[in-house]
Design a protein around this motif. Structure first.
Motif, PDB file in Angstrom:
ATOM      1  N   ILE A   1      -6.133   2.081  -5.397  1.00 17.72           N
ATOM      2  CA  ILE A   1      -5.936   2.225  -3.946  1.00 17.72           C
ATOM      3  C   ILE A   1      -7.279   2.342  -3.242  1.00 17.72           C
ATOM      4  O   ILE A   1      -7.514   1.713  -2.204  1.00 17.72           O
ATOM      5  CB  ILE A   1      -5.033   3.456  -3.653  1.00 17.72           C
ATOM      6  N   ARG A   2      -8.180   3.141  -3.821  1.00 22.24           N
ATOM      7  CA  ARG A   2      -9.509   3.286  -3.189  1.00 22.24           C
ATOM      8  C   ARG A   2     -10.230   1.944  -3.134  1.00 22.24           C
ATOM      9  O   ARG A   2     -10.868   1.597  -2.141  1.00 22.24           O
ATOM     10  CB  ARG A   2     -10.346   4.309  -3.963  1.00 22.24           C
ATOM     11  N   SER A   3     -10.110   1.167  -4.211  1.00 21.08           N
ATOM     12  CA  SER A   3     -10.766  -0.147  -4.238  1.00 21.08           C
ATOM     13  C   SER A   3     -10.140  -1.088  -3.208  1.00 21.08           C
ATOM     14  O   SER A   3     -10.845  -1.876  -2.565  1.00 21.08           O
ATOM     15  CB  SER A   3     -10.662  -0.746  -5.646  1.00 21.08           C
ATOM     16  N   LEU A   4      -8.829  -0.992  -3.039  1.00 23.77           N
ATOM     17  CA  LEU A   4      -8.152  -1.872  -2.076  1.00 23.77           C
ATOM     18  C   LEU A   4      -8.597  -1.582  -0.647  1.00 23.77           C
ATOM     19  O   LEU A   4      -8.781  -2.505   0.156  1.00 23.77           O
ATOM     20  CB  LEU A   4      -6.633  -1.714  -2.198  1.00 23.77           C
ATOM     21  N   TYR A   5      -8.794  -0.309  -0.330  1.00 28.25           N
ATOM     22  CA  TYR A   5      -9.304   0.028   1.014  1.00 28.25           C
ATOM     23  C   TYR A   5     -10.705  -0.563   1.210  1.00 28.25           C
ATOM     24  O   TYR A   5     -11.046  -1.054   2.292  1.00 28.25           O
ATOM     25  CB  TYR A   5      -9.333   1.545   1.213  1.00 28.25           C
TER      26      TYR A   5
ATOM     27  N   LEU B   1       0.834  -1.205   0.000  1.00 30.11           N
ATOM     28  CA  LEU B   1       0.000   0.000   0.000  1.00 30.11           C
ATOM     29  C   LEU B   1       0.871   1.258   0.000  1.00 30.11           C
ATOM     30  O   LEU B   1       0.616   2.214  -0.746  1.00 30.11           O
ATOM     31  CB  LEU B   1      -0.910  -0.025   1.237  1.00 30.11           C
ATOM     32  N   ALA B   2       1.909   1.246   0.827  1.00 28.08           N
ATOM     33  CA  ALA B   2       2.806   2.411   0.891  1.00 28.08           C
ATOM     34  C   ALA B   2       3.489   2.629  -0.454  1.00 28.08           C
ATOM     35  O   ALA B   2       3.624   3.777  -0.915  1.00 28.08           O
ATOM     36  CB  ALA B   2       3.849   2.199   1.986  1.00 28.08           C
ATOM     37  N   ALA B   3       3.898   1.553  -1.111  1.00 31.09           N
ATOM     38  CA  ALA B   3       4.554   1.685  -2.420  1.00 31.09           C
ATOM     39  C   ALA B   3       3.576   2.223  -3.465  1.00 31.09           C
ATOM     40  O   ALA B   3       3.946   3.061  -4.301  1.00 31.09           O
ATOM     41  CB  ALA B   3       5.114   0.334  -2.859  1.00 31.09           C
ATOM     42  N   LEU B   4       2.329   1.760  -3.420  1.00 31.00           N
ATOM     43  CA  LEU B   4       1.327   2.254  -4.370  1.00 31.00           C
ATOM     44  C   LEU B   4       1.034   3.734  -4.121  1.00 31.00           C
ATOM     45  O   LEU B   4       0.904   4.522  -5.072  1.00 31.00           O
ATOM     46  CB  LEU B   4       0.031   1.440  -4.252  1.00 31.00           C
ATOM     47  N   GLU B   5       0.939   4.112  -2.851  1.00 32.72           N
ATOM     48  CA  GLU B   5       0.634   5.514  -2.542  1.00 32.72           C
ATOM     49  C   GLU B   5       1.791   6.424  -2.940  1.00 32.72           C
ATOM     50  O   GLU B   5       1.582   7.533  -3.432  1.00 32.72           O
ATOM     51  CB  GLU B   5       0.265   5.646  -1.058  1.00 32.72           C
TER      52      GLU B   5
ATOM     53  N   PHE C   1       0.343  -5.597  -9.320  1.00 29.57           N
ATOM     54  CA  PHE C   1       0.468  -4.515  -8.335  1.00 29.57           C
ATOM     55  C   PHE C   1      -0.565  -4.609  -7.227  1.00 29.57           C
ATOM     56  O   PHE C   1      -0.384  -3.994  -6.180  1.00 29.57           O
ATOM     57  CB  PHE C   1       0.522  -3.134  -9.001  1.00 29.57           C
ATOM     58  N   VAL C   2      -1.622  -5.392  -7.444  1.00 28.39           N
ATOM     59  CA  VAL C   2      -2.511  -5.728  -6.327  1.00 28.39           C
ATOM     60  C   VAL C   2      -1.914  -6.988  -5.694  1.00 28.39           C
ATOM     61  O   VAL C   2      -2.484  -8.076  -5.738  1.00 28.39           O
ATOM     62  CB  VAL C   2      -3.945  -5.951  -6.834  1.00 28.39           C
TER      63      VAL C   2
END
Lengths: 305, 207
Positions: free
Chosen positions: A50-54, A27-31, A278-279
């Motif tokens: 990222i929004r979908s992952l949350y 998550l940190a790497a994606l952000e 990446f997911v």
């Protein structure tokens, strides 16, 4: 003694986490990638992902419908005692996968390779696949890694024998060429975590690559200077390719490069790549000897990385 | 790039106006497809049920659907890679009168030629965001569920501004990812240089 019922709970937790939860390092790497991206399509794609992952975390639903080949990685303490013995690993993982499939945590993905027969529960010959490692201690740790079809099928997993005559140049060229081809049109869902295995027989390098892609934390580094330098130079080089999110172009084409190695035969160097989309999902849970459970962020598969 | 909200039935001129790089959302009926449906219809000559015939949007996907006695619950949805269906791509466009294919990884030359001839576009996601799409999809029904299973059965869907997706093949025969790849291949030459890989380097052939 570790009870089978407790280990089953740990396996269940690893699967749920491995299918629905995105680890903090990913998550940190994606952000970070999202924050530095200047290509509008890639920036938007990362933001939406990222929004979908949350939401997947909150709703406890799969982060992607491709919940992957069911792969389990066990670290088994040398003094660990499992009720009924270690052959229960097979039955417990099968039962857990079937139950998670029935709940919609895992998709009905596994098929007979020749007939296409769908058992409906992701259970079949050699599936789930179990990898074990024996370590000091008295606990059993299980990791479920969702190795998706996209990252595996469309060129993200490749091997080549490189001649000693070609050395590092040959290794680097194979990796750059293979990754570039695999990411065309977003095939393997870049920016990936790229695992590289060097040395050993073909299957050893392929296993090392897969484990480096799926089990190492982003930000971890190989302790040997030559391999760390290879990780850094490959990551910097790939990020100059302009592949971006799902092939849309942009600054981040790979989230991390993790290299692992084995000594090899003088005849040649087996080099493998394995890409994790990446997911990137993994779930790890440990059963202590007193039958308490501990969810872990880091599978610590490679002894400290 | 333009953003289009397309609502079925699509006008031919609206499909032909789309260009690679345009963003699109979709409203109206669609059905899902993987290899088993195409093998059943094209190789085994079983008729696609009449209910599907007027629908001109095809989505390559393998969703997770929980099936209850009185309803279907769509748990997860993501367009999947189209290139593996290339074998039947041109026939699908031609015989199913497709105007829109949603998938991933773009498609090959045979399907692209059919898309140009019959006015069909291919759309790709630019994110992996199933949870942002679920509210835009309602399951209307399914055929051949018992034979094909929940991933491969052709689900009938009602879409409500599903997307946005990017046009990666348009009706002029352009492919967005072919163009992207030209840039990547150019960059690759600089990457070789930065890694000290000589331009004329040829790997030793071992077999």
């Amino acid at each position: 003694m570790i009870q089978q019922s407790t280990l089953r709970q740990a396996i269940d937790q690893a699967i749920v986490r491995g299918a629905t939860w995105i680890s903090e390092d990913v998550l940190a790497a994606l952000e970070k990638a999202q924050s530095i991206e200047t290509n509008p399509s890639s920036k938007k794609g990362l933001d939406q992902t990222i929004r979908s992952l949350y939401l997947s975390r909150d709703r406890q639903v799969p982060a992607c419908p491709d919940t992957g080949w069911p792969l389990f990685f066990f670290k088994i303490g040398n003094e660990a005692l499992l009720e009924g013995g270690l052959t229960a690993l097979k039955t417990l993982t099968q039962e857990a996968v079937a139950a998670a499939t029935a709940r919609g945590i895992l998709r009905r993905t596994m098929k007979h390779p020749l007939t296409g027969y769908d058992p409906g529960n992701n259970i079949g010959e050699n599936i789930p696949w179990i990898t074990t490692q024996f370590v000091p201690g008295d606990e059993i740790q299980v990791t479920y890694a969702a190795k998706g079809g996209g990252s595996e099928v469309f060129g993200g997993a490749q091997s080549r024998m490189v001649a000693f005559a070609d050395g590092l140049t040959g290794i680097r060229k194979f990796i750059i060429d293979a990754y570039t081809a695999a990411t065309r049109a977003g095939a393997i869902c870049p920016p990936s975590i790229l695992g590289v295995g060097i040395g050993g027989t073909a299957n050893i390098s392929a296993d090392l690559a897969k484990e480096a892609a799926c089990l190492r934390l982003i930000g971890s580094r190989h302790p040997e200077a030559a391999f760390h330098e290879l990780e850094v130079t490959l990551k910097d080089a790939i990020n100059q390719l302009g592949i971006g999110t799902m092939g849309a172009g942009g600054k981040t084409s790979v989230l991390a490069v993790h290299v692992e190695y084995a000594y090899t035969h003088i005849a040649g160097i087996s080099v493998s790549i394995s890409s994790n989309c990446f997911v990137a999902r993994r779930g790890t849970c440990c059963v202590h000897a007193d039958n308490t459970l501990e969810v872990r962020e880091n599978p610590n598969w490679f002894g400290g990385r | 790039m333009a953003i289009y909200d397309l609502k079925a039935p699509f006008r031919d001129e609206d499909i032909c106006a789309l260009r690679i790089g345009d963003q699109v959302t979709l409203t109206g009926e669609a059905f899902t497809c993987r290899s088993k449906l195409q093998r059943t219809v094209f190789d085994e000559n079983k008729k696609l049920p009449d209910r599907y015939r007027p629908i001109r949007t095809l989505i390559h996907t393998g969703p997770i659907v929980n099936v209850y006695q009185d309803r279907y619950e769509l748990v997860s949805f993501m367009p999947t890679s189209s290139v593996r269906f290339e074998k039947w791509g041109a026939r699908s466009v031609r015989e199913w009168n497709l105007q829109v294919i949603v998938g991933k990884t773009t498609m090959g030359p045979d399907t692209m030629a059919a898309m140009k001839a019959y006015h069909c576009v291919h759309l790709s996601p630019q994110s992996v965001s199933p949870n942002l799409w679920l509210d835009s999809i309602r399951i209307l029904g399914v055929n051949w569920f018992d034979e094909m299973g929940s991933i491969e059965a052709p689900w009938l869907l009602e879409l409500d501004r599903l997307g946005p997706f990017v046009v990666d093949i348009d009706t002029e025969g352009n492919n967005l990812f072919d163009e992207m790849d030209l840039h990547v291949q150019e960059n690759k030459l600089n990457v070789y240089k930065s890694l000290g890989i000589p331009e004329d380097f040829k790997p030793t052939k071992l077999h």
